[in-house]
Scaffold this motif. Structure first.
Motif, PDB file in Angstrom:
ATOM      1  N   UNK A 322       0.863  -1.268   0.162  1.00 17.58           N
ATOM      2  CA  UNK A 322      -0.034  -0.185   0.067  1.00 17.58           C
ATOM      3  C   UNK A 322       0.842   1.246   0.114  1.00 17.58           C
ATOM      4  N   UNK A 323       1.907   1.393   0.683  1.00 18.96           N
ATOM      5  CA  UNK A 323       2.523   2.520   0.953  1.00 18.96           C
ATOM      6  C   UNK A 323       3.620   2.697  -0.284  1.00 18.96           C
ATOM      7  N   UNK A 324       4.103   1.689  -0.532  1.00 23.16           N
ATOM      8  CA  UNK A 324       5.152   1.854  -1.960  1.00 23.16           C
ATOM      9  C   UNK A 324       4.187   2.210  -3.214  1.00 23.16           C
ATOM     10  N   UNK A 325       3.167   1.453  -3.345  1.00 17.72           N
ATOM     11  CA  UNK A 325       2.376   1.772  -4.487  1.00 17.72           C
ATOM     12  C   UNK A 325       1.765   3.167  -4.624  1.00 17.72           C
ATOM     13  N   UNK A 326       1.109   3.498  -3.229  1.00 14.07           N
ATOM     14  CA  UNK A 326       0.173   4.421  -3.032  1.00 14.07           C
ATOM     15  C   UNK A 326       0.921   5.929  -2.877  1.00 14.07           C
ATOM     16  N   UNK A 327       2.198   5.875  -2.591  1.00 14.56           N
ATOM     17  CA  UNK A 327       2.916   7.069  -2.533  1.00 14.56           C
ATOM     18  C   UNK A 327       3.647   7.339  -3.616  1.00 14.56           C
ATOM     19  N   UNK A 328       4.320   6.378  -4.238  1.00 14.89           N
ATOM     20  CA  UNK A 328       5.270   6.759  -5.179  1.00 14.89           C
ATOM     21  C   UNK A 328       4.540   7.169  -6.350  1.00 14.89           C
ATOM     22  N   UNK A 329       3.452   6.393  -7.015  1.00 12.20           N
ATOM     23  CA  UNK A 329       2.906   6.688  -7.997  1.00 12.20           C
ATOM     24  C   UNK A 329       1.781   8.080  -7.827  1.00 12.20           C
ATOM     25  N   UNK A 330       1.535   8.273  -6.770  1.00 13.80           N
ATOM     26  CA  UNK A 330       0.936   9.447  -6.623  1.00 13.80           C
ATOM     27  C   UNK A 330       1.736  10.778  -6.671  1.00 13.80           C
ATOM     28  N   UNK A 331       2.898  10.817  -6.080  1.00 16.02           N
ATOM     29  CA  UNK A 331       3.667  11.903  -6.160  1.00 16.02           C
ATOM     30  C   UNK A 331       4.288  11.991  -7.488  1.00 16.02           C
ATOM     31  N   UNK A 332       4.644  10.973  -8.186  1.00 10.67           N
ATOM     32  CA  UNK A 332       5.066  10.928  -9.679  1.00 10.67           C
ATOM     33  C   UNK A 332       4.010  11.599 -10.672  1.00 10.67           C
ATOM     34  N   UNK A 333       2.541  11.086 -10.509  1.00 10.33           N
ATOM     35  CA  UNK A 333       1.581  11.493 -11.363  1.00 10.33           C
ATOM     36  C   UNK A 333       1.377  13.036 -11.086  1.00 10.33           C
ATOM     37  N   UNK A 334       1.523  13.349  -9.848  1.00  7.68           N
ATOM     38  CA  UNK A 334       1.206  14.808  -9.519  1.00  7.68           C
ATOM     39  C   UNK A 334       2.323  15.793 -10.156  1.00  7.68           C
ATOM     40  N   UNK A 335       3.496  15.235 -10.104  1.00  6.23           N
ATOM     41  CA  UNK A 335       4.753  15.982 -10.626  1.00  6.23           C
ATOM     42  C   UNK A 335       4.629  16.316 -12.221  1.00  6.23           C
ATOM     43  N   UNK A 336       4.246  15.042 -12.728  1.00  2.00           N
ATOM     44  CA  UNK A 336       3.954  15.306 -14.119  1.00  2.00           C
ATOM     45  C   UNK A 336       3.021  16.206 -14.627  1.00  2.00           C
ATOM     46  N   UNK A 337       1.974  16.164 -13.568  1.00  2.00           N
ATOM     47  CA  UNK A 337       0.552  17.028 -13.993  1.00  2.00           C
ATOM     48  C   UNK A 337       1.115  18.536 -13.755  1.00  2.00           C
ATOM     49  N   UNK A 338       1.817  18.744 -12.711  1.00  2.00           N
ATOM     50  CA  UNK A 338       2.363  20.170 -12.625  1.00  2.00           C
ATOM     51  C   UNK A 338       3.211  20.530 -13.770  1.00  2.00           C
ATOM     52  N   UNK A 339       4.223  19.743 -14.044  1.00  4.54           N
ATOM     53  CA  UNK A 339       4.909  19.904 -15.243  1.00  4.54           C
ATOM     54  C   UNK A 339       4.192  20.314 -16.531  1.00  4.54           C
ATOM     55  N   UNK A 340       3.183  19.531 -16.867  1.00  2.52           N
ATOM     56  CA  UNK A 340       2.505  19.751 -18.110  1.00  2.52           C
ATOM     57  C   UNK A 340       1.597  20.837 -17.986  1.00  2.52           C
ATOM     58  N   UNK A 341       1.032  21.442 -16.752  1.00  2.00           N
ATOM     59  CA  UNK A 341       0.265  22.729 -16.834  1.00  2.00           C
ATOM     60  C   UNK A 341       1.206  23.841 -16.790  1.00  2.00           C
ATOM     61  N   UNK A 342       2.596  23.853 -16.264  1.00  3.34           N
ATOM     62  CA  UNK A 342       3.442  24.948 -16.483  1.00  3.34           C
ATOM     63  C   UNK A 342       3.866  24.970 -17.809  1.00  3.34           C
ATOM     64  N   UNK A 343       3.858  23.984 -18.734  1.00  2.00           N
ATOM     65  CA  UNK A 343       4.371  23.875 -20.000  1.00  2.00           C
ATOM     66  C   UNK A 343       3.241  24.471 -20.845  1.00  2.00           C
ATOM     67  N   UNK A 344       2.134  24.389 -20.294  1.00  3.76           N
ATOM     68  CA  UNK A 344       0.878  24.909 -21.232  1.00  3.76           C
ATOM     69  C   UNK A 344       0.227  25.808 -20.257  1.00  3.76           C
ATOM     70  N   UNK A 345       0.298  26.896 -20.384  1.00  5.35           N
ATOM     71  CA  UNK A 345      -0.172  28.160 -19.469  1.00  5.35           C
ATOM     72  C   UNK A 345      -1.736  28.181 -19.879  1.00  5.35           C
ATOM     73  N   UNK A 346      -2.054  28.009 -21.104  1.00  2.84           N
ATOM     74  CA  UNK A 346      -3.582  28.290 -21.282  1.00  2.84           C
ATOM     75  C   UNK A 346      -4.398  27.113 -20.626  1.00  2.84           C
TER      76      UNK A 346
END
Length: 521
Positions: A322-346
């Protein structure tokens, strides 16, 4: 040091004669389904087969090969026959139509470290132990009622995340923060509050277990290193997997390193369980009504042992899952999401406007608001499509010969489902490499295992049991960060220049951590 250097050096120093290898290859071939019945695939070199075709980013290399050889493809990785699915139709055949016959796990050497393949839910064969653990997850851990009852805890941890960012803005204005580390700590505390009634990112907890190298180490960073270390090592190509007779030598040290990470995490969970057991013996103990208390009650209740069984060993390994799957994948997905939003200001602006209009500028986001935020949902789906946290899922194994589209998936073959290739397929998606959340507005496609063009959490009986919790956490954390802060890249970094390179492993992480500057809205 990259994999191919290991491969060449170990071949020269440690391997055997070509005659011996050839004998083993011929012997294995005699026991295989005739090559004519296998799906098409690239030409194979003697001995190594198609290992050289994997490259440093196997998900991308396999996607390119599928463009030539088709969505159902076969390769020979050393002595291991591997079948790769790269389309929704073939993925559906494997994960739904033939689910019962193809749902076993292909166990790699990394997965054998720490005996996790004997106790861990994602790796167990589909047998009574596996069904018992699934029932525990579905009936006691991830039920809608349980998730609803714990949403105040998750909101509290997200509020702490926002307060931490606000404090950084006030104390160090204009300074960039490491987004992945922030969201990892929040997701770790949200999960541990639900399961253990405590913040696992509390430095004192980890230090008391002697898991830190330095007294000044941060607990969240330590646990992130444990989780990332395990997923990275598990995703590293291993000579012993390709040539099983080399397994006992652990030439690349993968088993040794992953065992160190795993033992630290298991020791921590064992210590926490023992501590709770001591507390429960006290006459003044009041049940925390968390997941740990629930599982210990099941273990104590003789009447339930016939139906559901959870001994202390199973609890410890379930927590590891639960902890390895639930934390690492969540943090990784959020980091990608913020990166894509910053690359796409609109897109970032459009998401802010939706949050302001639906939630109100001064109001906090609640889980009950998520269904009213279609653009936020579309952003998360688009991240799942472009950056699936598990690009090849976890490998399946064929229990018997299975025919798909006129070809044979042979018994014992490793089976990979290339989510990254499906998400970037121009036959499925318009302009597949662009970040366009609008493609999901008005679409019924979701990531819950029903639409095979977007099966982020898998499908069939092996679908991730923690999907509902991950869904809530991702929307809440991303929506809250965007709603309360403006974000920009550090000085000199233009959106189109943001480093989006990937680091391949079981999870697909950013090669370079995302740094961003928050300001109060």
């Amino acid at each position: 040091m990259d994999f191919f250097f290991f491969f060449l050096v170990n071949c020269l120093l440690c391997l055997f004669s070509f005659t011996f290898l050839g004998f083993l290859a011929r012997k294995a071939a005699n026991n295989q389904t005739p090559a004519a019945k296998l799906p098409p695939g690239p030409a194979r070199l003697p001995i190594i087969g198609n290992i050289h075709n994997l490259g440093l980013n196997p998900h991308k290399s396999l996607a390119d090969l599928a463009k030539v050889h088709g969505p159902l493809m076969s390769l020979k990785l050393g002595q291991v026959t591997t079948i790769v699915a790269s389309s929704p139709a073939v993925a559906k055949e494997i994960l739904q139509k033939h689910d019962k016959l193809l749902s076993d796990r292909h166990i790699t050497l990394a997965m054998e470290a720490g005996d996790i393949h004997k106790f861990g839910l994602p790796l167990l064969p589909v047998d009574s132990k596996w069904r018992n653990l699934r029932k525990v997850c579905n009936s006691y851990v991830f039920t809608p009622r349980k998730l609803d009852s714990n949403q105040d805890l998750r909101r509290e941890k997200i509020t702490e995340l926002l307060e931490g960012v606000r404090r950084n803005v006030c104390e160090r204005p204009g300074e960039a923060v490491e987004v992945g580390r922030l969201v990892f700590k929040a997701s770790l505390n949200a999960l541990s509050s639900t399961i253990l009634s405590m913040d696992l990112a509390d430095e004192a907890t980890i230090l008391s277990m002697d898991l830190a190298d330095e007294a000044t180490s941060e607990a969240a960073r330590q646990f992130k290193e444990l989780a990332s270390g395990m997923t990275h090592e598990a995703g590293t190509p291993n000579l012993g997997d390709f040539f099983p007779f080399l397994a006992k030598f652990d030439l690349q040290g993968i088993q040794r390193r992953i065992r160190v990470h795993m033992e630290k995490a298991l020791n921590l969970f064992e210590w926490l369980i023992d501590q709770r057991l001591r507390e429960r013996k006290s006459e003044s103990y009041v049940s925390a009504n968390d997941v740990l208390d629930t599982l210990l009650a099941i273990n104590d209740d003789a009447e339930n042992r016939e139906e559901v069984h959870m001994d202390l060993q199973r609890i410890k390994y379930l927590f590891l899952d639960l902890f390895v799957a639930g934390t690492d994948t969540t943090a990784t997905t959020l980091e990608w999401a913020m990166a894509e939003l910053l690359r796409n200001p609109k897109a970032l602006t459009k998401l802010k406007e939706e949050l302001d209009q639906t939630i109100g500028k001064e109001n906090h986001l609640n889980e009950s608001d998520i269904p009213r935020l279609p653009y936020l949902q579309a952003v998360i789906k688009e991240i799942f499509r472009l950056h699936p946290p598990l690009p090849l899922l976890l490998p399946h194994k064929a229990g018997v010969d299975v025919e798909i589209d006129g070809f044979t998936v042979p018994k014992g073959a490793q089976i990979l489902v290339n989510l990254w290739a499906i998400g970037r397929d121009p036959m499925i998606w318009d302009d597949p490499n662009s970040f366009t959340p609008e493609r999901f507005l008005g679409s019924e496609v979701d990531a819950r295992g029903n639409h095979f063009e977007l099966i982020t959490f898998g499908a069939g009986r092996r679908i991730c049991p923690g999907m509902s919790l991950a869904y809530r956490m991702l929307h809440m954390m991303l929506g809250s960060l965007v709603h309360w802060f403006d974000w920009k890249l550090p000085s000199g970094v233009k959106p189109e220049q943001l480093n989006m390179k990937e680091k391949f492993g079981v999870t697909l992480q950013k090669a370079k951590p995302l740094l961003a500057i928050p300001t109060l809205r």
